[in-house]
Design a protein around this motif. Structure first.
Motif, mmCIF file in Angstrom:
data_model
loop_
_atom_site.group_PDB
_atom_site.id
_atom_site.type_symbol
_atom_site.label_atom_id
_atom_site.label_comp_id
_atom_site.label_asym_id
_atom_site.label_seq_id
_atom_site.Cartn_x
_atom_site.Cartn_y
_atom_site.Cartn_z
ATOM 1 N N LYS A 59 0.940 -1.098 -0.094
ATOM 2 C CA LYS A 59 -0.008 -0.007 0.076
ATOM 3 C C LYS A 59 0.886 1.245 -0.096
ATOM 4 N N ARG A 60 0.355 2.238 -0.855
ATOM 5 C CA ARG A 60 1.345 3.519 -1.046
ATOM 6 C C ARG A 60 1.278 4.130 0.487
ATOM 7 N N THR A 61 2.282 4.458 0.879
ATOM 8 C CA THR A 61 2.294 5.237 2.188
ATOM 9 C C THR A 61 1.543 6.629 2.160
ATOM 10 N N ARG A 62 0.983 6.722 3.150
ATOM 11 C CA ARG A 62 0.271 8.179 3.623
ATOM 12 C C ARG A 62 1.066 9.217 4.232
ATOM 13 N N ASN A 63 1.920 8.515 4.774
ATOM 14 C CA ASN A 63 2.858 9.315 5.811
ATOM 15 C C ASN A 63 4.008 9.829 4.999
ATOM 16 N N LEU A 64 4.038 10.966 4.425
ATOM 17 C CA LEU A 64 5.038 11.389 3.774
ATOM 18 C C LEU A 64 6.325 11.962 4.445
ATOM 19 N N ASP A 65 6.073 12.367 5.638
ATOM 20 C CA ASP A 65 6.915 12.853 6.661
ATOM 21 C C ASP A 65 7.912 11.571 6.990
ATOM 22 N N GLY A 66 7.434 10.341 7.096
ATOM 23 C CA GLY A 66 7.849 9.058 7.414
ATOM 24 C C GLY A 66 9.173 9.187 6.440
ATOM 25 N N LEU A 67 8.886 9.228 5.117
ATOM 26 C CA LEU A 67 10.061 9.222 4.052
ATOM 27 C C LEU A 67 11.274 9.851 4.284
ATOM 28 N N THR A 68 11.033 11.084 5.198
ATOM 29 C CA THR A 68 12.387 11.740 5.258
ATOM 30 C C THR A 68 13.358 10.986 6.096
ATOM 31 N N LYS A 69 13.002 9.818 6.606
ATOM 32 C CA LYS A 69 14.218 8.789 7.326
ATOM 33 C C LYS A 69 15.039 8.222 6.099
ATOM 34 N N ASN A 70 14.631 8.338 4.780
ATOM 35 C CA ASN A 70 15.385 7.679 3.845
ATOM 36 C C ASN A 70 15.716 8.736 2.640
ATOM 37 N N VAL A 71 15.196 9.813 2.659
ATOM 38 C CA VAL A 71 15.744 10.864 1.682
ATOM 39 C C VAL A 71 15.842 12.068 2.502
ATOM 40 N N ARG A 72 16.845 13.016 1.917
ATOM 41 C CA ARG A 72 17.285 14.343 2.329
ATOM 42 C C ARG A 72 17.140 15.195 1.451
ATOM 43 N N ARG A 73 16.676 16.634 2.092
ATOM 44 C CA ARG A 73 16.524 17.713 1.045
ATOM 45 C C ARG A 73 17.666 18.438 0.920
ATOM 46 N N ARG A 74 18.380 18.600 -0.270
ATOM 47 C CA ARG A 74 19.496 19.311 -0.339
ATOM 48 C C ARG A 74 19.344 20.766 -0.713
ATOM 49 N N GLU A 75 20.329 21.672 -1.074
ATOM 50 C CA GLU A 75 20.406 22.970 -1.197
ATOM 51 C C GLU A 75 19.707 23.500 -2.438
ATOM 52 N N ASP A 76 19.509 22.450 -3.294
ATOM 53 C CA ASP A 76 18.889 22.608 -4.584
ATOM 54 C C ASP A 76 17.327 22.436 -4.402
ATOM 55 N N GLY A 77 16.615 21.955 -3.084
ATOM 56 C CA GLY A 77 15.449 21.762 -2.922
ATOM 57 C C GLY A 77 14.807 20.389 -3.342
ATOM 58 N N ARG A 78 15.580 19.574 -4.011
ATOM 59 C CA ARG A 78 15.227 18.330 -4.314
ATOM 60 C C ARG A 78 15.424 17.387 -3.252
ATOM 61 N N TRP A 79 14.735 16.237 -3.308
ATOM 62 C CA TRP A 79 14.977 15.113 -2.193
ATOM 63 C C TRP A 79 15.759 14.068 -2.918
ATOM 64 N N TYR A 80 17.054 13.609 -2.081
ATOM 65 C CA TYR A 80 17.754 12.396 -2.614
ATOM 66 C C TYR A 80 17.869 11.502 -1.496
ATOM 67 N N TRP A 81 17.861 10.063 -2.214
ATOM 68 C CA TRP A 81 18.271 8.928 -1.336
ATOM 69 C C TRP A 81 19.337 9.371 -0.320
ATOM 70 N N HIS A 82 19.149 8.594 1.027
ATOM 71 C CA HIS A 82 20.193 9.043 2.033
ATOM 72 C C HIS A 82 21.305 7.894 1.948
ATOM 73 N N TRP A 83 21.975 7.681 0.986
ATOM 74 C CA TRP A 83 22.965 6.843 0.487
ATOM 75 C C TRP A 83 23.868 7.396 -0.269
ATOM 76 N N ASP A 84 25.357 7.029 -0.241
ATOM 77 C CA ASP A 84 26.264 7.505 -1.237
ATOM 78 C C ASP A 84 25.992 6.854 -2.812
ATOM 79 N N PRO A 85 25.699 7.653 -3.642
ATOM 80 C CA PRO A 85 25.343 7.061 -4.932
ATOM 81 C C PRO A 85 26.782 6.317 -5.646
ATOM 82 N N ARG A 86 27.884 6.577 -5.010
ATOM 83 C CA ARG A 86 29.037 5.595 -5.226
ATOM 84 C C ARG A 86 28.978 4.225 -5.109
ATOM 85 N N PHE A 87 27.946 3.945 -4.023
ATOM 86 C CA PHE A 87 27.765 2.700 -3.697
ATOM 87 C C PHE A 87 27.330 1.774 -4.851
#
Length: 285
Positions: free
Chosen positions: A171-199
């Protein structure tokens, strides 16, 4: 209802600061549990399972792997299995525990390699939807999902849509705030996964993350109670993969979670936690 939370802590291992949460109090009659998430996830994927198991008397630790969540990123982008394994062994030494290691996907690979090659480091092993002989198409689907969004998302709704598209049975999550455990907002205003893309490149040991020869050698050294938990709808672990794993670790047990996909705990947390607790009780852990 607010989401459960643990008590945060940090350990310094191999030049990195690794972030974790501690759940519950130590009990001399119960073995502690340490839970490791899958690639591209964070320790928060275990929150509800950790809270449930801690509520039954076990102290539980959840950890962010290097390059994930609140843990340090590797300066030299070393995200090979040996690096993750060394971090786990170092973490257990720092915490002074020999726990039951519960690992999902990448966390399971890390746990298998650490436990199989370091006798006495753990009291038990639970592998969550990971075996030596994985299904290539399932692994490729995960990689494609992760690589498709390294440039971020405009909104949290877009994050939720991407997760729902990858896992349409959940089921699609209704708690969008809960997603901030896995993404972070950067200075450009976009949300990025909370892991090193070099992984995604695997760093210095890319071919070895799920190398069957390496993991088969590790499996041969596992001498603690072991449980394999497979999602009934998983496209990463097949019944044949489980059977092959049981030949590698003859004393291991297998349990299935019907209706769950590769993200077993998130798909059916209650059944998953029950399988873990049953395993612990039967082995006096």
């Amino acid at each position: 209802m607010s989401a459960p939370t643990g008590d945060p802590f940090t350990v310094s291992v191999n030049g990195l600061d690794l972030a974790g949460d501690r759940w519950g109090a130590p009990d001399p009659d119960r073995t502690p549990i340490l839970m490791l998430h899958g690639g591209g996830q964070t320790r928060h994927s275990w929150n509800r399972a950790a809270a449930g198991i801690a509520g039954l008397g076990h102290q539980v630790y959840t950890m962010d792997l290097r390059g994930h969540g609140d843990s340090s990123w590797s300066d030299d982008a070393d995200y090979g299995v040996d690096a993750f394994t060394a971090d786990l062994v170092g973490t257990l030494e720092a915490l002074q525990i020999a726990p039951v290691v519960v690992g999902a996907s990448l966390g399971g690979i890390t746990g298998l390699n650490a436990v199989g090659r370091n006798p006495g480091v753990a009291a038990g092993l639970v592998l969550v939807d990971i075996v030596v002989d994985v299904e290539p198409q399932g692994i490729e689907r995960i990689k494609a999902f992760m690589a498709a969004h390294v440039d971020g998302f405009d909104t949290l709704d877009d994050v939720a849509d991407a997760i729902s598209a990858y896992n349409p049975d959940r089921k699609r999550t209704r708690n969008l705030d809960g997603l901030t455990k896995n993404v972070r907002r950067r200075e450009d205003g976009r949300w990025y996964w909370h892991w090193d893309p070099r992984f995604l490149d695997g760093g210095n040991e890319a071919p070895r993350i799920n190398d069957p020869e390496v993991l088969s050698e590790a499996a041969a050294g596992v001498d603690v109670p072991t449980l394999l938990v497979r999602g009934g709808n998983s496209d990463v672990v097949s019944e044949a993969g489980v059977e092959s794993m049981l030949r590698l670790i003859p004393h291991a047990e297998a349990a299935g979670v019907n209706g769950a996909g590769h993200m077993v705990a998130g798909d059916d947390n209650q059944v998953f936690a029950a399988a873990i607790v049953d395993f612990l009780r039967r082995h006096g852990l």
